[in-house]
Design a protein around this motif. Structure first.
Motif, PDB file in Angstrom:
ATOM      1  N   GLN A 399       0.914  -1.186  -0.238  1.00 38.06           N
ATOM      2  CA  GLN A 399      -0.099  -0.086   0.017  1.00 38.06           C
ATOM      3  C   GLN A 399       1.098   1.160  -0.046  1.00 38.06           C
ATOM      4  O   GLN A 399       0.739   2.175   0.818  1.00 38.06           O
ATOM      5  N   LEU A 400       1.959   1.209  -0.810  1.00 40.71           N
ATOM      6  CA  LEU A 400       2.898   2.296  -0.897  1.00 40.71           C
ATOM      7  C   LEU A 400       2.519   2.933  -2.161  1.00 40.71           C
ATOM      8  O   LEU A 400       2.891   2.225  -3.378  1.00 40.71           O
ATOM      9  N   PRO A 401       2.357   4.349  -2.323  1.00 42.84           N
ATOM     10  CA  PRO A 401       2.307   4.866  -3.727  1.00 42.84           C
ATOM     11  C   PRO A 401       3.577   5.031  -4.233  1.00 42.84           C
ATOM     12  O   PRO A 401       4.692   5.179  -3.962  1.00 42.84           O
ATOM     13  N   VAL A 402       3.636   4.527  -6.010  1.00 43.68           N
ATOM     14  CA  VAL A 402       4.772   4.915  -6.628  1.00 43.68           C
ATOM     15  C   VAL A 402       4.836   6.058  -7.016  1.00 43.68           C
ATOM     16  O   VAL A 402       3.871   6.609  -7.872  1.00 43.68           O
ATOM     17  N   CYS A 403       5.786   7.158  -6.659  1.00 42.33           N
ATOM     18  CA  CYS A 403       5.722   8.602  -6.957  1.00 42.33           C
ATOM     19  C   CYS A 403       6.190   8.968  -8.396  1.00 42.33           C
ATOM     20  O   CYS A 403       5.887   9.687  -9.133  1.00 42.33           O
ATOM     21  N   TYR A 404       7.483   8.056  -8.563  1.00 43.54           N
ATOM     22  CA  TYR A 404       8.327   8.353  -9.736  1.00 43.54           C
ATOM     23  C   TYR A 404       8.758   7.176 -10.268  1.00 43.54           C
ATOM     24  O   TYR A 404       9.093   5.982  -9.689  1.00 43.54           O
ATOM     25  N   VAL A 405       8.978   6.991 -11.501  1.00 40.22           N
ATOM     26  CA  VAL A 405       9.476   5.866 -12.334  1.00 40.22           C
ATOM     27  C   VAL A 405      10.502   6.277 -13.277  1.00 40.22           C
ATOM     28  O   VAL A 405      10.307   7.250 -13.836  1.00 40.22           O
ATOM     29  N   GLY A 406      11.731   5.758 -13.450  1.00 39.51           N
ATOM     30  CA  GLY A 406      12.861   6.077 -14.349  1.00 39.51           C
ATOM     31  C   GLY A 406      12.644   5.037 -15.518  1.00 39.51           C
ATOM     32  O   GLY A 406      12.653   3.936 -15.481  1.00 39.51           O
ATOM     33  N   VAL A 407      12.390   5.749 -16.804  1.00 40.43           N
ATOM     34  CA  VAL A 407      12.062   5.051 -17.917  1.00 40.43           C
ATOM     35  C   VAL A 407      13.386   5.472 -18.840  1.00 40.43           C
ATOM     36  O   VAL A 407      13.120   5.166 -20.245  1.00 40.43           O
ATOM     37  N   GLY A 408      14.444   5.624 -18.471  1.00 39.92           N
ATOM     38  CA  GLY A 408      15.589   6.015 -19.371  1.00 39.92           C
ATOM     39  C   GLY A 408      16.590   6.799 -18.624  1.00 39.92           C
ATOM     40  O   GLY A 408      16.618   6.865 -17.426  1.00 39.92           O
ATOM     41  N   GLU A 409      17.767   7.296 -19.356  1.00 39.85           N
ATOM     42  CA  GLU A 409      18.940   7.698 -18.949  1.00 39.85           C
ATOM     43  C   GLU A 409      18.951   9.127 -18.733  1.00 39.85           C
ATOM     44  O   GLU A 409      19.618   9.640 -17.797  1.00 39.85           O
ATOM     45  N   LYS A 410      18.002   9.985 -19.589  1.00 41.76           N
ATOM     46  CA  LYS A 410      18.221  11.237 -19.644  1.00 41.76           C
ATOM     47  C   LYS A 410      17.488  11.783 -18.321  1.00 41.76           C
ATOM     48  O   LYS A 410      16.473  11.335 -17.638  1.00 41.76           O
ATOM     49  N   VAL A 411      17.777  13.126 -18.168  1.00 45.53           N
ATOM     50  CA  VAL A 411      17.117  13.666 -16.682  1.00 45.53           C
ATOM     51  C   VAL A 411      15.782  13.838 -16.758  1.00 45.53           C
ATOM     52  O   VAL A 411      14.915  13.606 -15.638  1.00 45.53           O
ATOM     53  N   ASP A 412      15.115  13.910 -17.876  1.00 40.59           N
ATOM     54  CA  ASP A 412      13.780  14.368 -17.840  1.00 40.59           C
ATOM     55  C   ASP A 412      13.063  12.800 -17.983  1.00 40.59           C
ATOM     56  O   ASP A 412      11.762  12.759 -18.137  1.00 40.59           O
ATOM     57  N   ASP A 413      13.672  11.649 -17.901  1.00 37.84           N
ATOM     58  CA  ASP A 413      13.227  10.257 -18.143  1.00 37.84           C
ATOM     59  C   ASP A 413      12.870   9.958 -16.789  1.00 37.84           C
ATOM     60  O   ASP A 413      12.253   8.722 -16.516  1.00 37.84           O
ATOM     61  N   LEU A 414      12.720  10.499 -15.550  1.00 32.91           N
ATOM     62  CA  LEU A 414      12.373  10.422 -14.480  1.00 32.91           C
ATOM     63  C   LEU A 414      10.771  11.145 -14.542  1.00 32.91           C
ATOM     64  O   LEU A 414      10.734  11.973 -14.096  1.00 32.91           O
ATOM     65  N   ARG A 415       9.958  10.087 -14.612  1.00 32.95           N
ATOM     66  CA  ARG A 415       8.752  10.687 -14.761  1.00 32.95           C
ATOM     67  C   ARG A 415       7.543  10.359 -13.556  1.00 32.95           C
ATOM     68  O   ARG A 415       7.718   9.382 -12.827  1.00 32.95           O
ATOM     69  N   PRO A 416       7.000  11.484 -13.222  1.00 31.63           N
ATOM     70  CA  PRO A 416       5.995  11.256 -12.222  1.00 31.63           C
ATOM     71  C   PRO A 416       4.923  10.182 -12.574  1.00 31.63           C
ATOM     72  O   PRO A 416       4.528   9.851 -13.923  1.00 31.63           O
ATOM     73  N   PHE A 417       4.616   9.160 -11.761  1.00 33.84           N
ATOM     74  CA  PHE A 417       4.060   7.890 -12.049  1.00 33.84           C
ATOM     75  C   PHE A 417       2.219   8.366 -12.031  1.00 33.84           C
ATOM     76  O   PHE A 417       1.872   8.790 -11.014  1.00 33.84           O
TER      77      PHE A 417
END
Length: 431
Positions: A399-417
């Motif tokens: 029951q923990l929210p996933v806040c961000y996911v990394g889908v790449g190596e670039k700075v903006d590839d850390l995406r709000p989930f």
């Protein structure tokens, strides 16, 4: 032609002096000319090849571009999880600190490479959804792709199909508990559907996964008034310091004033690595010398953030292994120090997990949750694994929210989930 003919006749006469019969002299002359010309061509080819090799060796070697995100690999210098399970609780602090302080020296983060800029330009035409879908390609193939292949080969759902479906869900790292819940939901819906069509299974699976991923959560940057303290925890090698750098860049781009606290004082070059991220984002970094007390760093970072009227304090912490009981206690001390200096701090404690570790990430989440109050999860390296089903397992079981996911190596590839976006990208198929 007359000159060539005359030359061949002279060559044939010369061969006749060596005992070649008259009727074979012209043929022998032509054969000899052919052999000589062939040898000449071979020699010329060898000379050209040798010249090209020499020119290539004389050229100065161009250094390979260094990817700015190589800091994630640098973080992997921490101790191995499996080797730490034998650490005794009594008197283990000194040996554990020594093990962490002897981690391989890591270079500071290099400036952003031209290759990364080129990659960003290449992705500029892609929508956010397309980039998410591309990042989830491996997970989609291992989960949805196999489910579709199973359902596509059947006209009706039976017990054998459900058994195979359960195996697919488990091997996709959804976990036993979550898999059983999903299977129960599917069987309940099938009991009300007399046709028992395979299409219904996919529909129910998509709906149930999205339901388990939905959490009401405020934006990290807007969840509290005044200074917002965010403590980031996780084991070595998950991309924790890199993630903090990306968060700093994100908040700075939103107009927030950010201060970074280099609380990982055990890992070699960790503070230097964070300072490089601070330089890129134009934010202040509070650090002490290597081996300093992390609680002291937290104290100074909180004081500095308040004095500079910062909006957000992002505090890095040592990459503690979840099996190190005494060092987990030290993590609790850092929380207490923050709470004394800033009311309600830390307002967020984010646990960074590596998606490629599968069920081990779930174990880490459980044990970190027992030591500190984890408020959310950041899942990195989701683009490099087929085990992305762990997102569902973490959210559903803990029951923990996933806040961000990394889908790449670039700075903006850390995406709000966003649950709906994640599920849509996962289940969308290209015709």
């Amino acid at each position: 032609m007359e000159v060539i003919k005359l030359w061949l006749e002279q060559l044939a006469a010369l061969l006749g002096q060596y005992g070649i019969p008259a009727e074979q002299q012209m043929t022998a002359a032509l054969g000899l000319v052919f052999v000589l010309v062939s040898l000449l061509i071979v020699v010329l080819i060898l000379l050209l090849v040798r010249r090209r090799v020499s020119v290539r060796q004389e050229k100065p070697q161009q250094p390979l571009p260094i990817d700015a995100e190589s800091v994630t690999a640098a973080e992997a210098g921490g101790p191995d999880l499996a080797t730490e399970t034998q650490v005794a609780e009594d008197g283990a602090v000194e040996t554990q600190v020594e093990a962490e302080s002897e981690a391989p020296v890591e270079a500071a983060v290099p400036p952003i490479a031209a290759a990364e800029v080129a990659a960003a330009d290449e992705d500029a035409g892609l929508s956010l959804f397309e980039r998410m879908r591309r990042g989830l390609a491996k997970t989609q193939a291992s989960l949805v792709g196999r489910v579709d292949a199973l359902l596509g080969g059947s006209s009706r759902v039976d017990a054998d199909l459900l058994e195979e479906l359960e195996e697919i869900l488990i091997t996709a790292d959804l976990g036993m508990k979550t898999t059983q819940e999903l299977m129960q939901a599917i069987e309940t819906r099938l009991a009300r559907d007399t046709a028992k069509q395979p299409e219904l299974v996919r529909e129910v699976l998509q709906q149930e996964i999205e339901t388990r991923l939905r959490f009401d959560q405020a934006s990290l940057a807007e969840a509290a008034d005044g200074l917002q303290v965010i403590m980031v925890v996780g084991v070595n090698g998950v991309g924790k310091t890199t993630t903090i750098g990306k968060l700093a860049k994100k908040f700075t781009d939103e107009g927030k004033k950010v201060v970074l606290g280099a609380g990982d004082t055990f890992r070699a070059a960790a503070a230097e690595q964070l300072e490089e991220w601070g330089r890129r984002s134009g934010v202040d970094v509070i650090r002490h010398q290597s081996g300093a007390d992390p609680g002291a760093v937290a104290y100074d970072a909180a004081k500095a953030a308040l004095a500079r009227k910062a909006d957000i304090l992002l505090l890095d912490t040592a990459g503690r292994l979840h099996t190190k009981v005494n060092l987990m206690e030290e993590l609790k001390k850092v929380q207490r120090v923050l709470a004394r200096e800033v009311p309600g701090a830390p307002h967020e404690t984010l646990l960074v997990l590596d998606a490629t570790t599968g069920q081990n990430a779930l174990v880490q989440a459980r044990l970190f949750g027992e030591a500190v109050t984890v408020s959310g999860v950041i899942l990195t390296k989701l683009d490099g694994t087929a085990r992305g089903g762990i997102v569902v397992a973490i959210a559903a079981e803990l029951q923990l929210p996933v806040c961000y996911v990394g889908v790449g190596e670039k700075v903006d590839d850390l995406r709000p989930f966003v649950a709906s976006e994640f599920v849509a990208a996962l289940f969308e198929t290209t015709e």
